[in-house]
Enzyme design. Structure first.
Site, PDB file in Angstrom:
ATOM      1  N   ASP A  14      -6.524  -1.441   1.084  1.00  0.00           N
ATOM      2  CA  ASP A  14      -6.752  -2.756   1.703  1.00  0.00           C
ATOM      3  C   ASP A  14      -5.439  -3.359   2.208  1.00  0.00           C
ATOM      4  OD1 ASP A  14      -8.359  -4.837   2.530  1.00  0.00           O
ATOM      5  OD2 ASP A  14      -8.300  -5.881   0.604  1.00  0.00           O
ATOM      6  N   HIS A  31      -4.440  -0.414  10.894  1.00  0.00           N
ATOM      7  CA  HIS A  31      -5.199   0.787  10.516  1.00  0.00           C
ATOM      8  C   HIS A  31      -4.431   2.041  10.927  1.00  0.00           C
ATOM      9  CE1 HIS A  31      -8.350  -1.877   9.472  1.00  0.00           C
ATOM     10  NE2 HIS A  31      -8.765  -2.136  10.695  1.00  0.00           N
ATOM     11  N   LEU A 125      -6.315  20.048  -4.257  1.00  0.00           N
ATOM     12  CA  LEU A 125      -6.873  18.694  -4.368  1.00  0.00           C
ATOM     13  C   LEU A 125      -8.230  18.547  -3.675  1.00  0.00           C
ATOM     14  CD1 LEU A 125      -6.313  15.602  -4.993  1.00  0.00           C
ATOM     15  CD2 LEU A 125      -5.383  15.491  -2.665  1.00  0.00           C
TER      16      LEU A 125
END
Ligand code: IPE
Ligand code: IPE
Ligand code: MG
Length: 238
Positions: A14, A31, A125
């Site tokens: 955020d 962004h 991962l």
């Protein structure tokens, strides 16, 4: 460094809008800058042997945002996959989309599907991109699956236990979230992975997502390991 590594880290990324606003830039610039933070988080988790990283990139509520911003975010998911696939492969990352498929354009779904197929044999991962994701929607979808299995006669209501729900979630093979990180200071869950968050430690940092880098994430992982070893629990942040 003593103590076990976290197995699964979830991040509510955020503060992109605030980052841009502070600089007099349009929100989408925030962004765009967040992409490097995404890649650093992936690199750190891959290097540290973290089993899974779930990144909250777009919530079921985010469709309410201005059309232009929504379009940018949707296209950005495709652009990141396109641009970074080589590095994901090099790092041994297994990628998957977590969330509802409805409302997402076929082209974007095709990219998510391709990324899943291309990386599924990797051993490193597990990277979850939570996109068009809602924690309640996930639980609802699990309930619907259970209900249809009961109706079909393949399951009895008495057989529905925690394991039965767990195994019908979007990523049934992945462990609970050990650490939930939220950047930009809000102390909210915002409908993130409700089931897997049941026992998570929560770290809220005031650092905005585009400024969240290797140092911040390594500090949080190290604090988790110290705590796991019984050496206190200072995660920084607030
Ligand atoms: C997080 O940053 C990115 C998404 C939710 C897609 P925001 O866009 O929510 O940034 P703020 O909260 O307005 O600063
Ligand atoms: C949470 O951030 C969702 C994502 C990070 C994708 P938001 O900025 O959308 O959430 P709220 O509005 O603070 O709850
Ligand atoms: Mg926000």
């Amino acid at each position: 460094m003593p103590g076990a590594h976290p197995r699964h880290i979830g991040i509510i990324m955020d503060g992109n809008g605030r980052w841009a606003k502070m600089r007099g830039l349009p929100r989408i610039e925030g962004h765009r800058r967040g992409e490097e933070s995404i890649m650093e988080a992936v690199r750190v988790c891959a290097e540290r042997g973290v089993k899974a990283l779930s990144l909250f990139a777009f919530s079921t509520e985010n469709w309410e945002r201005p059309e232009e911003e929504v379009r940018f975010l949707v296209n950005m998911s495709r652009d990141v996959l396109r641009k970074r696939m080589e590095e994901f492969m090099r790092l041994g990352v297994r990628l998957r989309h977590i969330g509802r498929r409805d409302r997402l354009p076929p082209e974007i779904l095709a990219w998510f599907d391709m990324a899943y197929e291309v990386t599924r044999a990797n051993q490193g991962l597990n990277l979850n991109i939570n996109f068009n994701y809602g924690g309640r929607a996930e639980l609802l979808d699990a309930c619907r699956k259970l209900a249809s299995e009961v109706r079909a006669g393949n399951l009895s209501p008495e057989e529905i236990d925690e394991a039965a729900i767990s195994s019908r979630l979007y990523a049934p093979d992945l462990p609970d979230i050990d650490i939930l990180i939220r950047t930009a200071g809000e102390k909210r869950i915002s409908n993130f992975m409700l089931w897997k968050l049941a026992h998570s430690r929560i770290v809220v940092t005031t650092v905005l997502w585009p400024d969240f880098g290797r140092r911040e994430l390594e500090g949080i992982i190290d604090a988790y390991r110290r705590e796991d070893a019984g050496m206190g629990s200072d995660y920084g942040g607030d």
